[in-house]
Design a protein around this motif. Structure first.
Motif: not given
Length: 234
Positions: A146-147, A151-152, A158-159
């Motif tokens: 759960k972020w 947006i995290g 993506a990383m």
């Protein structure tokens, strides 16, 4: 004379017993420079050029920004403080044609505001695609975490998706230690599965602070395999 006419020639160092091969660097334009550049140990572009020509990666600067024991009379000096005595040495040998101070754009540390020293160093990397690790990580990012803020999730995903491998050995005092032991003399490393598992068991019981509170011998499990490896680096 064009630069390409010098390719493959050998240049002799003015005061160190070392020869250097003359190579070409296509990323240096006439506007940037018309000179000999750094060794492969002092920058990404120069490192790639060194690999192309199979040059040794020489790194005479220690982690504190000082010249190491291979630098003769300049050993122990901070690299920027050594500029003046090195110029004086060149002048005394008749090897200095001209010296002048110039101002140009150069990377600086955003914290201390001082110029950055580029050094080639040994690092540890994790293979992200080994045994499907990347897919497992992406699944965990999407389903198991759960972020806050949300947006995290997109940033980390993506990383993970785009990086070929992850560097584990960034120079930080916090975090989980890499369980590797080095011989102070020969610098050989002991990175052993049995040792890693043994230290992991200690961390599970005592926390990562055990790395600092315990004495090093206690991190080695008892066993002929580990004792043999430990003897090699002692």
């Amino acid at each position: 004379m064009k630069g390409k006419d010098l390719e493959g020639m050998t240049a002799k160092h003015p005061f160190i017993d070392r020869d250097s091969k003359v190579v070409l660097a296509g990323y240096v334009s006439m506007e940037d420079a018309q000179d000999a550049s750094h060794s492969p140990g002092h920058g990404q572009d120069d490192y790639q050029t060194g690999r192309k020509y199979n040059l040794p990666t020489i790194m005479p600067v220690d982690p504190k920004g000082k010249f190491d024991s291979t630098c003769g009379e300049f050993s122990g000096m901070k690299v920027y403080e050594a500029n003046k005595p090195i110029l004086e040495k060149l002048a005394s040998l008749g090897a200095l044609l001209k010296a002048e101070d110039i101002t140009h754009s150069y990377p600086h540390c955003w914290r201390c505001k001082k110029p950055i020293i580029f050094r080639a160093t040994d690092q540890y990397f994790m293979k992200i695609d080994h045994e499907g690790l990347r897919d497992k990580m992406i699944s965990a990012i999407s389903k198991d975490i759960k972020w806050v803020p949300a947006i995290g999730e997109h940033r980390i995903k993506a990383m993970v998706q785009n990086r070929p491998d992850w560097c584990l050995s960034r120079q930080r005092y916090w975090g989980v230690p890499i369980i590797a032991f080095y011989c102070k003399g020969c610098k050989e490393v002991l990175l052993d599965g049995e040792v890693i598992s043994h230290v992991a068991d200690i961390f599970e019981k005592e926390g990562a602070d055990a790395w600092f509170s315990r004495k090093r011998p206690s991190f080695f499990p008892q066993g002929p395999h580990v004792k043999s490896a430990q003897a090699k680096i002692s």
